[in-house]
Scaffold this motif. Structure first.
Motif, PDB file in Angstrom:
ATOM      1  N   THR A   1       0.851  -1.183   0.000  1.00 20.39           N
ATOM      2  CA  THR A   1       0.000   0.000   0.000  1.00 20.39           C
ATOM      3  C   THR A   1       0.885   1.230   0.000  1.00 20.39           C
ATOM      4  OG1 THR A   1      -0.153   0.143   2.421  1.00 20.39           O
ATOM      5  CG2 THR A   1      -1.811  -1.203   1.282  1.00 20.39           C
ATOM      6  N   LEU A   2       0.392   2.295  -0.630  1.00 19.50           N
ATOM      7  CA  LEU A   2       1.217   3.494  -0.758  1.00 19.50           C
ATOM      8  C   LEU A   2       0.342   4.732  -0.730  1.00 19.50           C
ATOM      9  CD1 LEU A   2       4.258   4.198  -2.892  1.00 19.50           C
ATOM     10  CD2 LEU A   2       2.248   5.597  -3.367  1.00 19.50           C
ATOM     11  N   SER A   3       0.801   5.733  -0.009  1.00 24.18           N
ATOM     12  CA  SER A   3       0.231   7.069  -0.063  1.00 24.18           C
ATOM     13  C   SER A   3       1.105   7.920  -0.971  1.00 24.18           C
ATOM     14  CB  SER A   3       0.190   7.693   1.337  1.00 24.18           C
ATOM     15  OG  SER A   3      -0.058   9.084   1.248  1.00 24.18           O
ATOM     16  N   THR A   4       0.486   8.775  -1.763  1.00 20.97           N
ATOM     17  CA  THR A   4       1.306   9.631  -2.627  1.00 20.97           C
ATOM     18  C   THR A   4       2.128  10.635  -1.820  1.00 20.97           C
ATOM     19  OG1 THR A   4      -0.640  11.043  -3.023  1.00 20.97           O
ATOM     20  CG2 THR A   4      -0.112   9.386  -4.692  1.00 20.97           C
ATOM     21  N   GLU A   5       1.926  10.689  -0.507  1.00 22.59           N
ATOM     22  CA  GLU A   5       2.859  11.415   0.356  1.00 22.59           C
ATOM     23  C   GLU A   5       4.267  10.835   0.245  1.00 22.59           C
ATOM     24  OE1 GLU A   5       1.282  10.837   4.231  1.00 22.59           O
ATOM     25  OE2 GLU A   5       0.069  12.657   4.206  1.00 22.59           O
TER      26      GLU A   5
END
Length: 225
Positions: free
Chosen positions: A133-137
């Motif tokens: 999972t990844l946040s564009t942060e």
């Protein structure tokens, strides 16, 4: 055509009906601080990373505030709203479990901050089904740039061209397509994507019920737009 070997979900507007909540929270925040919400503000914000939307609100919509403070205030309000009532999209949990049961590894690329991603997946009871999972942060550029989707593909160990992405917004569709993925569009009825972005999708689904292992098999034989 290469087979589909992994599936990457978006979060906002795909698994959780968060866009109305984001809009309400941001609108109220802007109004309380004397800012001016413009007709295109919501559309511009969709897909932006936390750094990008907080900077935009601070500089272009409100003025006189630090982006870091804007981000902290808005995210704190979003957490409180989610704790009171998590607005899942119809069929969200079933769609995730159905794809996972089909044997494909799952990823998630979201413009939401890490705090909200982890909260939503835990509340849905599907956190353990996602390999990456990844946040564009966590990348240089938010959507419509491809950075987030490319980073998730690397974490999954699957070439982006062999991934399918499930998206709802114009910037999300553009991001996944720019990464080289085949895209399933599930348009949000209140925030439909721009027509030029929708044309980037290999398949347009009415709702998450259409997202099945059989559809993904069919997608493998469909040329990417």
């Amino acid at each position: 055509m290469p087979a589909i070997r992994a599936v990457v979900f978006d979060l906002d507007g795909v698994l959780v009906d968060s866009e109305p909540v984001w809009e309400e929270v941001r609108r109220r925040y802007v109004a309380d601080r004397g800012g001016r919400w413009r007709p295109d503000t919501q559309e511009r914000l969709m897909g932006m990373s936390t750094a990008e939307w907080s900077r935009y609100l601070a500089a272009e919509v409100i003025g006189g505030l630090e982006p870091r403070q804007v981000a902290e205030d808005v995210i704190e309000q979003m957490v409180r709203r989610y704790e009171a009532d998590l607005p899942l999209m119809p069929g969200a949990v079933d769609a995730v479990r159905r794809v996972a049961d089909g044997g494909l590894p799952l990823g998630l690329s979201s413009s939401s901050p890490r705090t909200l991603i982890d909260f939503v997946l835990a509340e849905m009871g599907v956190a353990d089904l996602f390999r990456a999972t990844l946040s564009t942060e966590e990348v240089a550029r938010g959507k419509p740039a491809p950075d987030g989707y490319l980073a998730v593909a690397r974490r999954l160990g699957v070439p982006a061209a062999e991934c399918a992405a499930i998206e709802d917004s114009a910037n999300g569709l553009r991001s996944a397509h720019a990464a080289g993925m085949r895209v399933i569009a599930v348009p949000h009825p209140r925030y439909p994507p721009a027509e030029d972005a929708l044309q980037l999708a290999s398949y347009v689904a009415r709702d998450l019920g259409a997202v099945t292992p059989e559809l993904l098999d069919d997608l493998a034989a469909t040329p990417r737009p």
